[in-house]
Design a protein around this motif. Structure first.
Motif, PDB file in Angstrom:
ATOM      1  N   CYS A 170       0.777  -1.028  -0.175  1.00 51.17           N
ATOM      2  CA  CYS A 170      -0.065   0.195  -0.040  1.00 51.17           C
ATOM      3  C   CYS A 170       0.866   1.106   0.175  1.00 51.17           C
ATOM      4  CB  CYS A 170      -0.745   0.026   1.143  1.00 51.17           C
ATOM      5  SG  CYS A 170      -1.911   1.661   1.555  1.00 51.17           S
ATOM      6  N   ASP A 195       0.035   4.081   0.867  1.00 53.17           N
ATOM      7  CA  ASP A 195      -0.267   5.003   2.112  1.00 53.17           C
ATOM      8  C   ASP A 195       0.577   4.509   3.458  1.00 53.17           C
ATOM      9  OD1 ASP A 195      -1.885   6.842   0.672  1.00 53.17           O
ATOM     10  OD2 ASP A 195      -3.510   5.404   0.542  1.00 53.17           O
ATOM     11  N   CYS A 196       0.286   3.310   3.581  1.00 52.02           N
ATOM     12  CA  CYS A 196       0.663   2.842   4.862  1.00 52.02           C
ATOM     13  C   CYS A 196       1.864   1.678   4.950  1.00 52.02           C
ATOM     14  CB  CYS A 196      -0.418   1.977   5.607  1.00 52.02           C
ATOM     15  SG  CYS A 196      -1.021   0.609   5.108  1.00 52.02           S
ATOM     16  N   CYS A 254      -5.694  -2.503   0.394  1.00 50.13           N
ATOM     17  CA  CYS A 254      -4.513  -2.520   1.601  1.00 50.13           C
ATOM     18  C   CYS A 254      -5.254  -3.790   2.513  1.00 50.13           C
ATOM     19  CB  CYS A 254      -4.684  -1.102   2.437  1.00 50.13           C
ATOM     20  SG  CYS A 254      -3.501  -1.195   3.594  1.00 50.13           S
ATOM     21  N   CYS A 269      -7.380   1.656   6.527  1.00 45.95           N
ATOM     22  CA  CYS A 269      -6.875   2.190   5.545  1.00 45.95           C
ATOM     23  C   CYS A 269      -7.494   2.260   4.019  1.00 45.95           C
ATOM     24  CB  CYS A 269      -5.288   1.581   5.426  1.00 45.95           C
ATOM     25  SG  CYS A 269      -4.229   2.506   4.090  1.00 45.95           S
TER      26      CYS A 269
HETATM   27 ZN   LIG Z   1      -2.503   1.042   3.615  1.00 41.56          ZN
END
Ligand SMILES: [Zn+2]
Ligand SMILES: [Zn+2]
Ligand SMILES: [Zn+2]
Length: 258
Positions: free
Chosen positions: A138, A140-141, A157, A162
């Motif tokens: 992912c 983002d994370c 994700c 998330c």
């Molecule tokens: Zn994520």
């Protein structure tokens, strides 16, 4: 760290009372797991010489040597150490099938029963049995992406907080199908799991004074066609075709490929 395992090594007498009474003396290693399960291992073979799984009570008394006492109903395991060589406490985690790492922290992730667990933090991420953990991460994370078949193939994700698989399914399929009973749109809603529900229940339309009751769980699998009644037909992971209308009079063998 989530859990701690206590380890005791030394010479002891272990007495088990229960289904079969048994006394053993020797130089052993005793383990006390975070759920208080007690295991006594000697130098022979793989199985413990004595154990009690998840006892109702556990006491460890250091007043006169060390005595570990576990009780569960009629069963009791008492381990009396005559000489203690070592006692320690170590961090422990579940052990599962490795499914990669978090690319942000490098922490190992394992799959165990219905979840993926971060070995270092103990954090669990629920995952459906058919979901596949991918090598991609992912953006983002940093957690791995998973592929889930819910109506279509989604890559989202691992962490629902998330990126929600439920939101992806809702935006893909909300109002896609019509209710076979009343013709109103079928809405996708999250209520614990995802459900498909006739919109007449929310907009107040009724037939003969009663709301249409069409409602079913959003099936697992990928949509492969449409039944003659208008409901989608799903193909599950094991290749079966299922439709929410199968228990009614529809002949799902005659669905139209989409
Ligand atoms: Zn994520
Ligand atoms: Zn309806
Ligand atoms: Zn049908």
């Amino acid at each position: 760290m989530t859990n701690r395992i206590r380890v005791f090594a030394g010479e002891c007498t272990a007495e088990f009372e229960g289904t079969r009474d048994r006394t053993s003396r020797g130089i052993i290693v005793a383990l006390v797991k975070p759920d208080n399960t007690v295991l006594v291992h000697d130098s022979n073979g793989y199985s413990p010489v004595a154990w009690l799984t998840r006892p109702a009570s556990l006491t460890i008394d250091h007043s006169d040597g060390t005595t570990i006492e576990a009780r569960d109903g009629e069963q009791q395991l008492q381990i009396r150490f005559h000489e203690m060589y070592e006692k320690s406490t170590y961090p422990g985690s579940v052990a599962g099938v490795p499914v990669g790492t978090c690319s942000a922290t490098g922490e190992a992730l394992v799959r165990c029963r219905g979840s993926v667990v971060n070995v270092e933090t103990g954090r669990e991420y629920d995952i459906s049995s058919g979901a596949v953990v991918l090598d991609e991460h992912c953006r983002d994370c940093g957690l791995p992406l998973i592929r889930v078949e819910r109506g279509s193939r989604f890559e989202v994700c691992l962490d629902r907080a998330c990126e929600s698989i439920d939101s992806a399914v809702i935006s893909a399929f909300d109002r896609t199908w019509s209710c076979p009973e009343c013709g109103d749109a079928l809405r996708i809603r999250q209520s614990g799991d995802l459900i498909v529900r006739c919109d007449s229940q929310s907009n107040g339309v009724s037939i003969d004074g009663q709301h249409c009751e069409t409602e079913f769980e959003f099936p697992n699998g990928v949509v492969v066609g449409t039944c003659t009644c208008g409901l989608p037909v799903f193909e599950t992971e094991d290749g079966r075709s299922v439709s929410p209308c199968a228990e009614q009079s529809c002949d799902t063998s005659s669905y139209v490929d989409s």
